[in-house]
Design a protein around this motif. Structure first.
Motif, PDB file in Angstrom:
ATOM      1  N   ASP A 280     -11.058   9.310  -3.688  1.00 16.17           N
ATOM      2  CA  ASP A 280      -9.648   8.914  -3.753  1.00 16.17           C
ATOM      3  C   ASP A 280      -9.640   7.391  -3.898  1.00 16.17           C
ATOM      4  O   ASP A 280      -9.930   6.656  -2.942  1.00 16.17           O
ATOM      5  CB  ASP A 280      -8.964   9.369  -2.458  1.00 16.17           C
TER       6      ASP A 280
ATOM      7  N   SER B 198      -3.177   6.608  -8.595  1.00  9.21           N
ATOM      8  CA  SER B 198      -1.721   6.755  -8.593  1.00  9.21           C
ATOM      9  C   SER B 198      -1.103   5.498  -9.196  1.00  9.21           C
ATOM     10  O   SER B 198      -1.445   4.380  -8.778  1.00  9.21           O
ATOM     11  CB  SER B 198      -1.238   6.949  -7.154  1.00  9.21           C
TER      12      SER B 198
ATOM     13  N   ASN C 240      -6.287   3.166   3.117  1.00 12.70           N
ATOM     14  CA  ASN C 240      -4.943   2.625   2.956  1.00 12.70           C
ATOM     15  C   ASN C 240      -4.396   1.935   4.191  1.00 12.70           C
ATOM     16  O   ASN C 240      -3.513   1.102   4.098  1.00 12.70           O
ATOM     17  CB  ASN C 240      -3.986   3.760   2.555  1.00 12.70           C
TER      18      ASN C 240
ATOM     19  N   CYS D 276      -3.597  13.499   1.808  1.00  9.27           N
ATOM     20  CA  CYS D 276      -3.640  14.274   0.554  1.00  9.27           C
ATOM     21  C   CYS D 276      -5.026  14.873   0.312  1.00  9.27           C
ATOM     22  O   CYS D 276      -5.175  15.758  -0.531  1.00  9.27           O
ATOM     23  CB  CYS D 276      -3.197  13.427  -0.639  1.00  9.27           C
TER      24      CYS D 276
ATOM     25  N   HIS E  32       1.950   4.233  -9.060  1.00  8.82           N
ATOM     26  CA  HIS E  32       2.966   3.415  -8.377  1.00  8.82           C
ATOM     27  C   HIS E  32       2.374   2.433  -7.369  1.00  8.82           C
ATOM     28  O   HIS E  32       3.084   1.642  -6.771  1.00  8.82           O
ATOM     29  CB  HIS E  32       4.054   4.297  -7.750  1.00  8.82           C
ATOM     30  N   LYS E  33       1.045   2.472  -7.195  1.00 11.17           N
ATOM     31  CA  LYS E  33       0.422   1.474  -6.316  1.00 11.17           C
ATOM     32  C   LYS E  33       0.037   0.222  -7.099  1.00 11.17           C
ATOM     33  O   LYS E  33      -0.423  -0.752  -6.531  1.00 11.17           O
ATOM     34  CB  LYS E  33      -0.841   2.043  -5.651  1.00 11.17           C
TER      35      LYS E  33
ATOM     36  N   HIS F  62      -7.067  10.073   3.472  1.00 11.63           N
ATOM     37  CA  HIS F  62      -5.606  10.185   3.394  1.00 11.63           C
ATOM     38  C   HIS F  62      -5.221  11.661   3.570  1.00 11.63           C
ATOM     39  O   HIS F  62      -6.000  12.553   3.202  1.00 11.63           O
ATOM     40  CB  HIS F  62      -5.157   9.677   2.008  1.00 11.63           C
TER      41      HIS F  62
ATOM     42  N   GLY G 126       1.202  12.543  -9.239  1.00 15.14           N
ATOM     43  CA  GLY G 126       0.885  11.475  -8.303  1.00 15.14           C
ATOM     44  C   GLY G 126      -0.502  11.662  -7.717  1.00 15.14           C
ATOM     45  O   GLY G 126      -1.217  12.622  -8.057  1.00 15.14           O
ATOM     46  N   GLY G 127      -0.863  10.748  -6.821  1.00 10.92           N
ATOM     47  CA  GLY G 127      -2.171  10.824  -6.183  1.00 10.92           C
ATOM     48  C   GLY G 127      -2.318  12.085  -5.351  1.00 10.92           C
ATOM     49  O   GLY G 127      -3.381  12.708  -5.322  1.00 10.92           O
ATOM     50  N   THR G 128      -1.260  12.461  -4.677  1.00  9.61           N
ATOM     51  CA  THR G 128      -1.334  13.628  -3.791  1.00  9.61           C
ATOM     52  C   THR G 128      -1.665  14.888  -4.585  1.00  9.61           C
ATOM     53  O   THR G 128      -2.559  15.662  -4.200  1.00  9.61           O
ATOM     54  CB  THR G 128       0.005  13.805  -3.042  1.00  9.61           C
TER      55      THR G 128
ATOM     56  N   MET H   9     -13.053   8.392   0.432  1.00 12.63           N
ATOM     57  CA  MET H   9     -12.091   7.521  -0.252  1.00 12.63           C
ATOM     58  C   MET H   9     -12.749   6.175  -0.563  1.00 12.63           C
ATOM     59  O   MET H   9     -13.592   5.693   0.207  1.00 12.63           O
ATOM     60  CB  MET H   9     -10.820   7.348   0.587  1.00 12.63           C
TER      61      MET H   9
ATOM     62  N   ASN I  91       0.836  -1.207   0.000  1.00 10.52           N
ATOM     63  CA  ASN I  91       0.000   0.000   0.000  1.00 10.52           C
ATOM     64  C   ASN I  91       0.871   1.258   0.000  1.00 10.52           C
ATOM     65  O   ASN I  91       0.389   2.347  -0.305  1.00 10.52           O
ATOM     66  CB  ASN I  91      -0.935   0.019   1.211  1.00 10.52           C
TER      67      ASN I  91
ATOM     68  N   VAL J  80      -6.998   5.570  -4.898  1.00  8.75           N
ATOM     69  CA  VAL J  80      -5.600   5.143  -5.048  1.00  8.75           C
ATOM     70  C   VAL J  80      -5.411   3.690  -4.590  1.00  8.75           C
ATOM     71  O   VAL J  80      -4.730   2.909  -5.246  1.00  8.75           O
ATOM     72  CB  VAL J  80      -4.669   6.110  -4.267  1.00  8.75           C
ATOM     73  N   GLN J  81      -6.025   3.313  -3.468  1.00  9.93           N
ATOM     74  CA  GLN J  81      -5.830   1.940  -2.973  1.00  9.93           C
ATOM     75  C   GLN J  81      -6.860   0.969  -3.541  1.00  9.93           C
ATOM     76  O   GLN J  81      -6.737  -0.242  -3.349  1.00  9.93           O
ATOM     77  CB  GLN J  81      -5.884   1.908  -1.439  1.00  9.93           C
TER      78      GLN J  81
HETATM   79  N1  PLP Z   1      -4.391   8.303  -1.434  1.00 12.80           N
HETATM   80  C1  PLP Z   1      -4.184   7.158  -0.782  1.00 12.80           C
HETATM   81  C2  PLP Z   1      -5.342   6.407  -0.208  1.00 12.80           C
HETATM   82  C3  PLP Z   1      -2.883   6.655  -0.629  1.00 12.80           C
HETATM   83  O1  PLP Z   1      -2.688   5.528   0.036  1.00 12.80           O
HETATM   84  C4  PLP Z   1      -1.812   7.409  -1.186  1.00 12.80           C
HETATM   85  C5  PLP Z   1      -0.416   6.958  -1.015  1.00 12.80           C
HETATM   86  O2  PLP Z   1      -0.079   6.293  -0.066  1.00 12.80           O
HETATM   87  C6  PLP Z   1      -2.093   8.593  -1.866  1.00 12.80           C
HETATM   88  C7  PLP Z   1      -3.396   9.005  -1.984  1.00 12.80           C
HETATM   89  C8  PLP Z   1      -1.006   9.438  -2.454  1.00 12.80           C
HETATM   90  O3  PLP Z   1      -0.524   8.941  -3.670  1.00 12.80           O
HETATM   91  P1  PLP Z   1       0.922   9.379  -4.206  1.00 12.80           P
HETATM   92  O4  PLP Z   1       1.920   8.594  -3.406  1.00 12.80           O
HETATM   93  O5  PLP Z   1       0.932   8.993  -5.652  1.00 12.80           O
HETATM   94  O6  PLP Z   1       1.040  10.841  -4.011  1.00 12.80           O
END
Ligand code: PLP
Length: 381
Positions: free
Chosen positions: A176, A199, A151, A101, A201-202, A99, A70-72, A147, A9, A178-179
């Motif tokens: 969000d 994102s 995560n 972000c 890279h996950k 998260h 990225g996700g952030t 979300m 994660n 991402v996960q």
């Molecule tokens: N949102 C969630 C739920 C995450 O777990 C993460 C990264 O851990 C992010 C957003 C941020 O993504 P990034 O690392 O690409 O900025």
């Protein structure tokens, strides 16, 4: 020493197919995608193709996607950009387990005068529906951030029952995911998502590429200025090779999601069953591993007597790579805001250990991880 990586994660290794594609793309797409010559046009075409493929995988229109770092960044652009573009009162609601972000830009907006409502979760980390409906009925907001999957504990937050019960004009929905990507199906169109965050890279893609889905018609203010790239919403020369590799990773994650999730789920059950018999005193946070509605790869637990951070360091020495939700601020251990939001109390909220499985973890990895956890748990008593 052979090591076991159970921190997917946080980041996943680059997939072999993506690595191969990325290396070739680094050579081929070296030019500035805004240059008019042939090499520039080739880099531009790589981005266009990446956008098409990502949009097809997500079932959305290609104009609705913005590539970010990225996700952030995608989440910041979504939240700050949408609220700043709205005329009139700025107000938003978010779950208490978002998260950072999402949480941090929400708090930033609050300092700028926006009204922020918090949506509490239950002990399993799902939105408390009755409380959410009551809050948003009494004090309606313009945007709700929930979300798709948490995560730290792997709970899933479903916006549909909440939105179905809201009177009045529908707020914007920011998800969000991402996960969630590659682990559960994404249903952005069906759920009426207005802004979605991913994102690369996950899911075996390169670091530094995120995707913001912005439903057609949703207005956004850019965070940066100085270029027309990404519809002027994310100016600056694009990283064509990384975007191209990210699109492949996202495409593979979506197409392989059912098989990957099943493999992860089987390994998660094995991990839980072995662990509960090897370390009966282990206690778990979040949704039960056998629950239907949860991420198939995330387990959060405490071993009695251990702080999460110290446990992570000790496990690392033994060859098991994990993480904890607690942050180390000025030398002291801080409790995980996610575990605190579940109502577990400050001491237990410092103890959380997150194990997050990946696509390629084997049963042997799980056995090795449990052996290490057992050794460490008993070394402390
Ligand atoms: N949102 C969630 C739920 C995450 O777990 C993460 C990264 O851990 C992010 C957003 C941020 O993504 P990034 O690392 O690409 O900025």
């Amino acid at each position: 020493m052979s090591r076991v990586y159970l921190d997917h994660n946080a980041a996943t290794p680059l997939r072999a197919e993506v690595r191969e594609h990325y290396l070739e793309a680094l050579e081929r797409f070296h030019a500035n995608p805004s240059s008019v010559h042939g090499s520039g046009r080739e880099a531009r075409m790589a981005i266009d193709l990446a956008r098409e493929r990502t949009a097809a995988a997500l079932g959305v229109h290609e104009d609705e996607l913005i590539f970010t770092s990225g996700g952030t960044e995608a989440a910041n652009l979504a939240l700050l950009g949408a609220l700043r573009a709205l005329p009139g009162e700025r107000s938003l609601a978010l779950s208490t387990i978002e998260h950072p972000c999402v949480r941090a830009p929400a708090e930033r907006l609050q300092r700028e005068g926006a009204r922020v409502e918090w949506l509490p979760v239950d002990a399993q980390g799902e939105v408390d529906l009755a409380c959410g409906v009551e809050t948003l009925t009494a004090r309606p907001v313009r945007l709700v951030a929930l979300m798709a999957a948490n995560n730290e504990i792997g709970s899933l937050l479903d916006p549909e029952p909440l939105f179905a019960r809201l009177p009045g004009p529908r707020p914007l929905l920011l998800v969000d995911a991402v996960q969630a990507l590659g682990r559960i199906p994404l249903r952005w169109r069906a759920q009426g998502v207005d802004l979605g965050v991913l994102s690369a890279h996950k899911v075996g893609g390169p670091k530094g590429v995120g995707v913001l889905y912005r439903r057609k018609g949703v207005a956004l203010e850019p965070l940066c200025h100085g270029g027309a790239q990404e519809q002027g919403l994310r100016p600056g020369t694009e990283n064509a090779p990384a975007i191209s590799a990210a699109a492949l990773a996202i495409e593979l994650a979506v197409s392989e999601q059912p098989q990957v999730a099943e493999r992860m789920r089987n390994n998660l059950h094995l991990l839980f069953n072995l662990l509960t018999s090897a370390v009966p005193s282990a206690r778990f946070f979040g949704p039960h591993p056998s629950a239907e509605r949860r991420l198939p790869n995330t387990l959060n637990l405490e071993l009695p007597g251990w702080d999460g951070r110290l446990l992570v360091a000790r496990l690392d020495l033994e060859g098991l790579e994990t993480s904890s939700g607690s942050a180390c601020a000025s030398g002291s251990l801080e409790a995980s805001p996610v575990l605190l939001a579940l109502g577990v109390g400050a001491e237990r909220a410092r103890a959380g250990l997150r194990l997050s499985l990946g696509r390629l973890n084997s049963q042997q990895d799980i056995h090795m991880a449990v052996d290490i956890l057992r050794r460490v748990a008993f070394s402390h008593t």
